[in-house]
Design a protein around this motif. Structure first.
Motif, short mmCIF file in Angstrom:
data_model
loop_
_atom_site.label_atom_id
_atom_site.label_comp_id
_atom_site.label_asym_id
_atom_site.label_seq_id
_atom_site.Cartn_x
_atom_site.Cartn_y
_atom_site.Cartn_z
N MET A 75 0.87 -1.34 -0.03
CA MET A 75 0.10 0.04 0.17
C MET A 75 0.88 1.57 -0.43
SD MET A 75 -3.41 0.44 2.51
CE MET A 75 -2.82 -0.39 2.89
N PHE A 76 1.88 1.16 1.07
CA PHE A 76 2.40 2.09 0.35
C PHE A 76 3.73 2.46 -0.95
CE2 PHE A 76 7.62 4.14 0.89
CZ PHE A 76 7.12 5.09 2.29
N CYS A 77 3.42 1.82 -1.34
CA CYS A 77 4.54 1.99 -3.35
C CYS A 77 3.08 2.18 -3.88
CB CYS A 77 4.62 0.13 -3.64
SG CYS A 77 5.78 -0.34 -2.90
N ILE A 78 2.27 2.22 -3.43
CA ILE A 78 0.89 2.06 -4.77
C ILE A 78 0.68 3.82 -4.21
CG2 ILE A 78 -1.54 2.69 -4.67
CD1 ILE A 78 -1.32 -0.59 -4.08
N GLN A 79 0.88 4.46 -2.79
CA GLN A 79 0.65 5.79 -2.21
C GLN A 79 1.61 6.38 -2.77
OE1 GLN A 79 0.49 5.00 2.06
NE2 GLN A 79 -0.91 4.34 1.55
N LEU A 80 2.76 6.23 -2.37
CA LEU A 80 3.95 6.80 -3.32
C LEU A 80 3.69 7.11 -4.40
CD1 LEU A 80 7.12 8.17 -2.44
CD2 LEU A 80 7.51 5.88 -3.59
#
Length: 232
Positions: A206-211
């Motif tokens: 999810m952090f990668c998508i948020q980035l």
């Protein structure tokens, strides 16, 4: 940036944030499922707020709310919503990184609290009468039966008052029977570590998508700023 590029960027912002919103909703549902079906929550109370199920529910709720702003801001090309979304998402990502650092730095302290909570639960179980603390007893029995262990560090923790859930035979309806000798603390710690590993993998994805969402929001917001648009 021409109108076609703006349209493509806007569609990417909307689509990625909608995907992130769906991930957040799935995380909430999975966390709630774990809360409902968890059988060990009452045994570990010192770090109950960072219990895997609670972490999933809180993180998923915040993500869905923030990503909703991104979807709405992208669809309406509203610069105010996009700026609010950008700030909130940036703060959320910093919090996620901070939580990861806390787990890494204070992992030893968490293990200590884990062991102390189990010993406290065992003492309550051992000293309680048959009709008291039934929930805690059922959960401790479930742990010993599921992980095939007895006590926290071993069978001697029970000081002779060994519950039937320590029995290693099937069926356990005889007066004298063999018991599991290994303690539950190591097995439960490994189980929790596995849960945190899967939780961490989901949060990392999810952090990668948020980035990516954060990165592609910048050109759209800058374009709206240059054109003086985005507050309607």
């Amino acid at each position: 940036m021409n109108r076609s590029c703006v349209s493509r960027v806007k569609n990417m912002v909307t689509a990625l944030n909608f995907l992130c919103w769906l991930c957040g909703a799935f995380v909430i549902a999975f966390g709630e499922f774990q809360v409902i079906h968890s059988r060990f929550a009452s045994l570990i109370i010192s770090f109950w707020p960072i219990y895997p199920a609670n972490t999933l529910v809180v993180t998923g709720t915040i993500v869905t709310c923030v990503c909703y702003l991104g979807v709405l801001g992208g669809m309406r090309e509203n610069r105010c919503l996009l700026i609010i979304y950008f700030i909130l998402l940036f703060i959320l990502m910093l919090v996620e990184l901070a939580m990861a650092c806390v787990f890494l730095v204070y992992s030893r302290q968490i293990d200590t609290y884990f062991e102390e909570d189990l010993m406290r639960s065992l003492e309550i179980y051992r000293q309680s009468s048959e009709e008291h603390n039934t929930t805690l007893k059922d959960e401790f029995d479930a742990v010993q039966h599921l992980f095939k262990c007895c006590g926290v560090h071993g069978i001697t923790d029970w000081k002779g008052n060994i519950p039937i859930s320590c029995c290693s035979q099937d069926p356990c309806d005889v007066f004298i029977h063999a018991n599991w000798q290994e303690g539950c603390v190591v097995k439960l710690r490994n189980w929790f570590a596995g849960n945190y590993l899967s939780t961490g993998a989901g949060v990392l994805a999810m952090f990668c998508i948020q980035l990516i969402c954060l990165w592609i929001t910048i050109p759209l917001t800058c374009h709206l700023h240059r054109r003086g648009l985005g507050y309607q």
